[in-house]
Design a protein around this motif. Sequence first.
Motif, PDB file in Angstrom:
ATOM      1  N   SER A 157       2.123  -7.744  -4.557  1.00  0.00           N
ATOM      2  CA  SER A 157       1.336  -6.517  -4.712  1.00  0.00           C
ATOM      3  C   SER A 157       2.241  -5.388  -5.183  1.00  0.00           C
ATOM      4  O   SER A 157       3.471  -5.475  -5.117  1.00  0.00           O
ATOM      5  N   GLU A 202     -12.516   0.419   2.433  1.00  0.00           N
ATOM      6  CA  GLU A 202     -11.307  -0.402   2.468  1.00  0.00           C
ATOM      7  C   GLU A 202     -10.233   0.162   3.389  1.00  0.00           C
ATOM      8  O   GLU A 202      -9.610  -0.577   4.148  1.00  0.00           O
ATOM      9  N   SER A 229      -9.208  -1.682   6.958  1.00  0.00           N
ATOM     10  CA  SER A 229      -7.853  -2.233   6.951  1.00  0.00           C
ATOM     11  C   SER A 229      -7.045  -1.693   8.129  1.00  0.00           C
ATOM     12  O   SER A 229      -6.393  -2.452   8.858  1.00  0.00           O
ATOM     13  N   ASN A 267      -2.432  -9.549   0.361  1.00  0.00           N
ATOM     14  CA  ASN A 267      -3.136  -9.940  -0.862  1.00  0.00           C
ATOM     15  C   ASN A 267      -2.318  -9.443  -2.056  1.00  0.00           C
ATOM     16  O   ASN A 267      -2.165  -8.232  -2.246  1.00  0.00           O
ATOM     17  N   SER A 284      -3.506  -6.588  -4.359  1.00  0.00           N
ATOM     18  CA  SER A 284      -3.749  -5.246  -3.828  1.00  0.00           C
ATOM     19  C   SER A 284      -3.149  -4.192  -4.744  1.00  0.00           C
ATOM     20  O   SER A 284      -2.045  -4.367  -5.268  1.00  0.00           O
ATOM     21  N   GLN A 314      -3.860  -1.416   0.444  1.00  0.00           N
ATOM     22  CA  GLN A 314      -3.372  -2.734   0.840  1.00  0.00           C
ATOM     23  C   GLN A 314      -4.465  -3.531   1.544  1.00  0.00           C
ATOM     24  O   GLN A 314      -5.313  -2.974   2.241  1.00  0.00           O
ATOM     25  N   SER A 315      -4.402  -4.840   1.401  1.00  0.00           N
ATOM     26  CA  SER A 315      -5.290  -5.713   2.160  1.00  0.00           C
ATOM     27  C   SER A 315      -4.546  -7.007   2.457  1.00  0.00           C
ATOM     28  O   SER A 315      -3.556  -7.334   1.798  1.00  0.00           O
TER      29      SER A 315
END
Length: 510
Positions: free
Chosen positions: A51, A311, A315, A484, A487, A491-492
Amino acid sequence: MLTLLLAAGALLALYLFGTRNHLYWRRRGVAHDPPLPFVGNNARNYFMRRSVTELAVELYRRHPRERVVGYYRACRPELLLRDPALARRVLTADFPHFHPRGLLPRHRPPEPLLRNLFFADGDLWRLLRQRMTPTFTSGKLKAMFPLVVERAERLQARALAAAAGGRPLDARDLMARYTTDFIGACGFGLDADSLSDDDSAFRRLGARIFRIGPAEMLVLALRDMFPALFGGVKSLWRVEKDFRRLVADVLRRRGGRPSGRHDFIDQLLECRAKGLMEVESIERPPERVRLEMDDEIVAAQVFVFFAAGFETSSSATSMTLHELAHHPAAQRRAQAEVDAVLARHGGRLGYDAVKEMTYLEWTFKEGMRVFPSLGFLMRECARAYTFEELGLTVDAGVRVMVPLQALHTDPQYWERPDEFRPERHDPAQHGPHYKLVFLPFGDGPRACIGERLGLMQSLAGLAAVLARFTVRPAPGAPRRPRLNPASGVVQSVAGGLPLLFEERAPPASR
């Protein structure tokens, strides 16, 4: 022979195009990693291996003696700020030089849904910020809170079903559903019901906004590498039509007037009723600029309310629960505080009750330190700027990055940063660098306008869970979830955050 010469000339021209600007940081004596043609230092992001935040953390840690480090996103130079004092100055004192966020293609009007307070730059941002700031006053947030409480109760009901069956529940999905229902109620005046309906259309829409696969990443890469050709390609083409139709339906049902629900669309309609927006230009002072807040502008603000809240809050809250599951002592202390506060308020979760949950707020802030929803902050140089102490001048159009994830976990500023310790956020324990390096909501004029709303919603959700449940790690679940790699700013994690939710005894028997 002529054919070979033409081919060689074409390859040379292609190489020169793909390496343009790649001497920018060398000429200025700034430390940087060697860039590759076309991709610069960003290849692993384009190929969905790391990411943006992960690359920034690696760069930050690879150059521990530098105050700034150069980077190339394709052929565009960027500057990573390792020194928190420099970052603070860029975000606050020298903001006029760095007012653009720089997340959209340069010299092109933003696509309709991105004409919002988060993505807009220049005069459009200033007009929107001035008009919308009063939308998030304490009084208006308090008026929204009954809508929050109803969704928090549904959150408890969904977790209860999993607890009764003894099965793990993905905290990331659970909190995303809670956030979606909150946004539906407080943003649109709609009952999204994603906590009850696994196939909620509203939930699917939210998931589609942040679904970045190979096709979406290819578009982003082409926009970076060939801005003249691909800079106008829309990034929200999958959801724009559905989202604008949703907002248009809500506005039509309200007849273009506030409904008295005190939700976000009501606030926007009140903003529109004030008439023409007018401010002094930030791009061409002392000129005055004006703009009508039409339906397209309203839809764009609702979009960012939906996307940003969906999101970031889910998160942050799910990662906080994940950490509490691995730190039972901190969880017990947070639960004791929630129990005591609710007992003083007749067992009812309310705006004033949440405001009293000090340790829970520290716990949430520690969750955002460990895993900030925004992994970095980005600003673009609006005009040439000199970092006097470095003897470094950067040109207009160069972006600077504040690497939040790296700053939030740097042992230079945090004692044992890998430990989860909510007490760090007790004002009595703040170190000298605290306000410089803990920036989960940003800083300066472009700090998150919805900080108090996000905090209120998140603490209410956490309180609802901890009042009824103890969370524990699910068998086999990783201690450090994998990020992920697709991202972006937000962020995820990949694969969710499975936890066991165990129902607590009723308050009277505790």
